[in-house]
Design a protein around this motif. Sequence first.
Motif, mmCIF file in Angstrom:
data_model
loop_
_atom_site.group_PDB
_atom_site.id
_atom_site.type_symbol
_atom_site.label_atom_id
_atom_site.label_comp_id
_atom_site.label_asym_id
_atom_site.label_seq_id
_atom_site.Cartn_x
_atom_site.Cartn_y
_atom_site.Cartn_z
ATOM 1 N N SER A 36 41.545 55.010 57.502
ATOM 2 C CA SER A 36 40.915 54.179 57.713
ATOM 3 C C SER A 36 41.648 52.735 57.166
ATOM 4 N N LEU A 37 42.019 51.536 58.113
ATOM 5 C CA LEU A 37 42.811 50.227 57.427
ATOM 6 C C LEU A 37 42.104 49.267 56.209
ATOM 7 N N ARG A 38 40.917 49.556 56.035
ATOM 8 C CA ARG A 38 39.565 49.026 55.037
ATOM 9 C C ARG A 38 40.337 50.052 54.035
ATOM 10 N N ALA A 39 40.208 51.662 53.951
ATOM 11 C CA ALA A 39 40.197 52.290 52.724
ATOM 12 C C ALA A 39 41.840 52.357 52.814
ATOM 13 N N ILE A 40 42.712 52.234 53.372
ATOM 14 C CA ILE A 40 44.302 51.832 52.580
ATOM 15 C C ILE A 40 44.458 50.534 52.044
#
Length: 230
Positions: A36-40
């Motif tokens: 996910s963009l948040r995880a990255i």
Amino acid sequence: MAAEPVHRGRKPVISREQVLDAAAATLAAGGVDAVSLRAIARELGVVSSALYRHYPSRDALLADLAGRSCAALGDHVERAESSMAPSDFSGRLRSIVRGARDWAHENPREFALIYAAPFAHGVAAVPTGPRARVCVLLIGVLMDAAEAGHPLPSPPATRGNTTEFRVLVRGVGPRHPTASITAAAVEAWSQIFGHLGFEMFGHYDGIIADVDAYTDALTLVLTQRLGLAP
């Protein structure tokens, strides 16, 4: 372990390649659902909005990941195929099957990204060239065999409309395969990866005990049907 923060003052400085590298590591460690963009952003030590200049959505990021995975698979299979003598047509086919299978086992989550649910994971956005490199290799083997005098069979697909296969010819180079050869390669390509999908996603569990031997048997049948046996 989290990557080193990439801030300069208050402005995050990250490249598209850094985002893609972090996403690839996340995919390999946790699968598609972990990406996910948040995880990255968390992995890179930046806020998620810093990624939007490169990737406006998760689907766009997954499409690039799928493209990278397709390229890695193609590279691996090409190396395997090129290790065989050009005149060893059956050996070249075996090397393609084994190379693809080895890569799938070494990179199961990347394989799943490409083949488990391709349209959901952005594979449809990947150009045909990277997606079809294994098929182009098969076309090359069949063309070489035909030029050497092997009587290649006409696959069932040639009785239908093969116009859509013409896009594959662009990756072959200056030579022009016949419609029959292209269709035969597409048929073999789909059977090889259908078999790998069954294996990788557990459809053989409790049915086939020795998938290694079964793979060899299927490859032999494919070799004979394509007219590539010595």
